[in-house]
Each structure stands twice: as structure tokens, then as C-alpha cells.
Enzyme design. Structure first.
Site, mmCIF file in Angstrom:
data_model
loop_
_atom_site.group_PDB
_atom_site.id
_atom_site.type_symbol
_atom_site.label_atom_id
_atom_site.label_comp_id
_atom_site.label_asym_id
_atom_site.label_seq_id
_atom_site.Cartn_x
_atom_site.Cartn_y
_atom_site.Cartn_z
ATOM 1 N N LYS A 1 11.577 -6.233 3.522
ATOM 2 C CA LYS A 1 11.746 -5.335 2.382
ATOM 3 C C LYS A 1 12.618 -4.132 2.745
ATOM 4 O O LYS A 1 13.459 -3.687 1.948
ATOM 5 C CB LYS A 1 10.382 -4.870 1.873
ATOM 6 N N GLN B 1 0.698 -1.924 2.421
ATOM 7 C CA GLN B 1 0.839 -3.337 2.759
ATOM 8 C C GLN B 1 -0.526 -3.973 2.958
ATOM 9 O O GLN B 1 -1.351 -3.505 3.749
ATOM 10 C CB GLN B 1 1.690 -3.498 4.029
ATOM 11 N N ASP C 1 4.642 -1.653 -6.931
ATOM 12 C CA ASP C 1 4.088 -3.006 -6.865
ATOM 13 C C ASP C 1 3.444 -3.405 -8.191
ATOM 14 O O ASP C 1 3.239 -4.586 -8.461
ATOM 15 C CB ASP C 1 3.054 -3.115 -5.742
#
Length: 367
Positions: free
Chosen positions: A127, A171, A194
């Protein structure tokens, strides 16, 4: 190295002594509901039981396949996620360049990584590399696995208050002693790129409301369908699985596009028959090759959201990736299908970049 810059590749974070407390309202009066001769009062669990989806083992075995199901023997169009992702990244990069030239600002994305899981480190690195290429300033804060919940909560709170950070990603998975939902809920909905905060998910589910952000993988599913010219309105769509990451938000998005949506899960009876009626199939179960060719309606469109690592001594890293759909069979039945790898994954990362850009544009009131 792209035009972006990485800020603080590794930061050592020390939480201060702020304590987090939960408050319970204690002054609510007690109400009693009198029982009647017909029915005594009983508490009902309206939300149902929270049980895991465990698919029967027979569904992942190599079931017999009827090769006559597709008499034309045509091969499906392969939906190239890499090509679509490249176009999205180019658009995002151009817009970030325009932002820098106009107001001398760029989007910032921060990752919180707790523990030493190799796969989590790999995902974050992928990412961050994508951020570099389009000009997003990415940073990572690493905490040891033995960190306390309060330390992580304080870190997320600090990132929420940092005006140069426009997206915050914790994460997952976190070490077992953490309450993941509690920590995820602390992320500001306006920086939840997200798209998993309850406010964003709730607004996605409610007609007439808009979330700050749509979950990236679900957004990628719809993007792939729309960019491929697939009509959604009035179509029968089956979503196999019900994860909050892909399946659930995708089903909500499909409803917003006026598809008739059915969720198939591990407790569904006759999943093959239900799936075979679908014009559009989204597979998100985490079982390699579970969806066989004879699960599919001829001419259907298949988005394979599965990413399963299969041991392979000849593979580059000792394994190869496969999806939830048996590609070799499905390609002879469907009209269009995404491959694994190279389908949904690249577009999902592009959606993260796009969400981060949108957050920065909102913060800077840049249009």
C-alpha cells in the site's frame, strides 16, 4: 521512487498517561412490563446468534462438473484489474499534482501496525509503494505486540487530530488481547478511508444517506462491474459470503444500484441452485475453488474476491494464489470473470488511494 514521500517510515511511539474510561448511564429508571395471561414477558435476541461461517468440507472438494452446461464453449472475457487500476492511479496522481500546484498540499495516509506479523508488514508495504507512485505522503507507526490497548487508542486519537493525516488505517489482525472493534471505532469517520467505521457502514446501509467513505474492496467490485459495462439495475446478484470487509458492503452497494441481491452463506440450503440463478456472482468465502462451473448460470458475470495461498514448491514464494471460484471451469460458463491474482486486488488498492485523496480534498476544501 515516485513523486510521493514517505513520512517517518518507522516511528517510536510512547503513549502518555491519559486513561480511557467508559461511562455507563446509571440514572435510567427501571420500567416493568406486566405479564398477561396470554404471554409472560421474555427477552428476545433480535440480533440473532453471532456464529462463524464454516463451510461444509464437501463444497471445497473437486465436485463433478457437467461440461454440457455451456453448449457454445465460449471463453469468458477476462476483466483486467491491473489495467483498470492503472487508469485509476493515473487519475488520482494527476489530481494530487493539481492539488500540490494549487495549494502546495498533498494527502497523508498513516498506517498503525501492531506486532510482527510478516503478512501484515507485506500488505502495508504494498500500500505504501502505491502511495509513493501517486504522490500520497505515507507513514507507518509500529508498536510491539505487547503494547496496551490504551497505547494504541491514544495513538489513533493523535492521528485523528493530526491535520496533515487524512487517512488512518489500523492494520488487521491485531494481537489477540486487543478488542479490534473498540480500536477501529476510535478512528475518526472522516479519516476512515477503509470505510469500516459503524457510521460509514450504517450510512451505506441507509437509503438517502452517504458515508464519508465506501469500503475499498466493495467499491472496487462495483467499479469493475461498471467500467466493464455490466448493467446492474434489475439484475439478480448473488453474494457468496457475508464478511464486513467485502461481501456485506458489496451487497449494500448492489442494492443501491437497484440489483436484486441474495446473500448466500454457510447456513444457506442449496447454495449451488441459488447461485445458478444469478446474473452477477460475487464470491468472498476464503475457500479455494469452492464455486464450480456448474454453480454458474451461462453468461453470468463473476467477481472473484477470494485470495487463497496454496502451497506450491514451484511457486516463486513456495505458494500460488487462487480464488474462491474454479477459474478453469468458470471461464467456459461465464461471460466475464476476474482472475486471481490480477483482478479485484489491484483495484482495491486504487480505491484506497482514491478515498485518501477525497479525504484530503474535503479537509482542504479543494475542488
Amino acid at each position: 521512487m515516485g513523486v510521493g514521500s514517505r513520512v517517518g517510515r518507522k516511528l517510536i511511539y510512547e503513549a502518555n498517561s491519559i486513561k480511557f474510561k467508559s461511562f455507563l448511564t446509571t440514572n435510567i429508571p427501571n420500567y416493568s412490563i406486566p405479564s398477561t395471561p396470554l404471554m409472560a414477558f421474555q427477552r428476545i435476541n433480535h440480533l440473532g446468534l453471532d456464529v462463524p461461517d464454516v463451510w461444509p468440507s464437501f463444497t471445497s472438494s473437486h465436485l463433478s462438473f457437467n461440461p454440457q452446461i455451456n453448449v457454445d464453449k465460449k471463453s469468458a472475457t477476462i476483466i483486467d484489474g491491473k489495467e483498470i487500476a492503472s487508469k485509476i492511479k493515473l487519475q488520482v496522481g494527476d489530481e494530487i499534482t493539481r492539488m500540490k500546484n494549487s495549494i502546495n498540499k498533498c494527502p497523508g495516509l498513516a498506517f498503525v501496525l501492531v506486532g510482527e506479523r510478516t503478512d501484515s508488514h507485506t500488505f502495508v508495504e504494498i500500500k505504501m509503494k502505491a502511495c509513493d507512485k501517486v504522490g500520497i505522503a505515507s507513514s507507518i507507526v509500529e508498536l510491539p505486540a505487547e503494547s496496551t490497548e490504551d497505547e494504541v487508542l491514544q495513538l489513533v486519537s493523535d492521528l485523528n487530530n493530526n491535520p496533515s493525516i487524512h487517512g488512518v488505517i489500523v492494520q488487521l489482525p491485531l494481537p489477540k488481547h486487543f478488542d479490534e472493534e473498540k480500536i477501529m471505532n476510535v478512528v475518526s469517520p472522516e479519516k476512515d478511508v477503509d470505510g469500516f467505521h459503524p457510521l460509514n457502514m450504517g450510512n451505506l446501509a441507509l437509503k438517502g444517506r452517504e458515508p464519508y467513505f465506501i469500503p475499498c474492496a466493495a467499491k472496487a467490485c462495483i467499479d469493475l462491474l461498471l467500467r466493464s459495462g455490466i448493467e446492474l439495475k434489475g439484475k439478480k446478484a448473488v453474494v457468496i459470503g457475508r464478511s464486513k470487509v467485502i461481501a456485506l458492503p458489496t451487497s449494500l452497494l448492489l442494492q443501491r444500484h437497484h440489483a436484486t441481491v441474495t446473500l448466500v452463506h454457510s447456513f444457506t440450503k442449496n447454495p449451488q441452485e441459488i447461485t445458478r440463478e444469478a446474473d452477477i456472482v460475487i464470491a468472498d468465502v476464503g475457500v479455494p475453488n469452492m464455486v464450480r462451473g456448474d454453480w454458474l448460470k451461462p453468461g453470468s458475470v463473476v467477481i472473484d474476491a477470494g485470495t487463497n495461498a496454496i502451497k506450491d514448491p514451484n511457486g516463486k514464494h513456495g505458494f500460488h494464489l487462487t480464488g474462491d471460484v474454479c477459474f478453469e471451469e468458470a471461464v467456459g460458463v461465464a461471460s466475464a470473470i476476474t482472475p486471481v491474482p490480477g483482478g479485484l486486488g489491484p483495484v482495491t488498492i486504487s480505491m484506497l488511494l482514491s478515498n485518501t485523496l477525497d479525504s484530503a480534498k474535503s479537509a482542504y476544501k479543494f475542488s
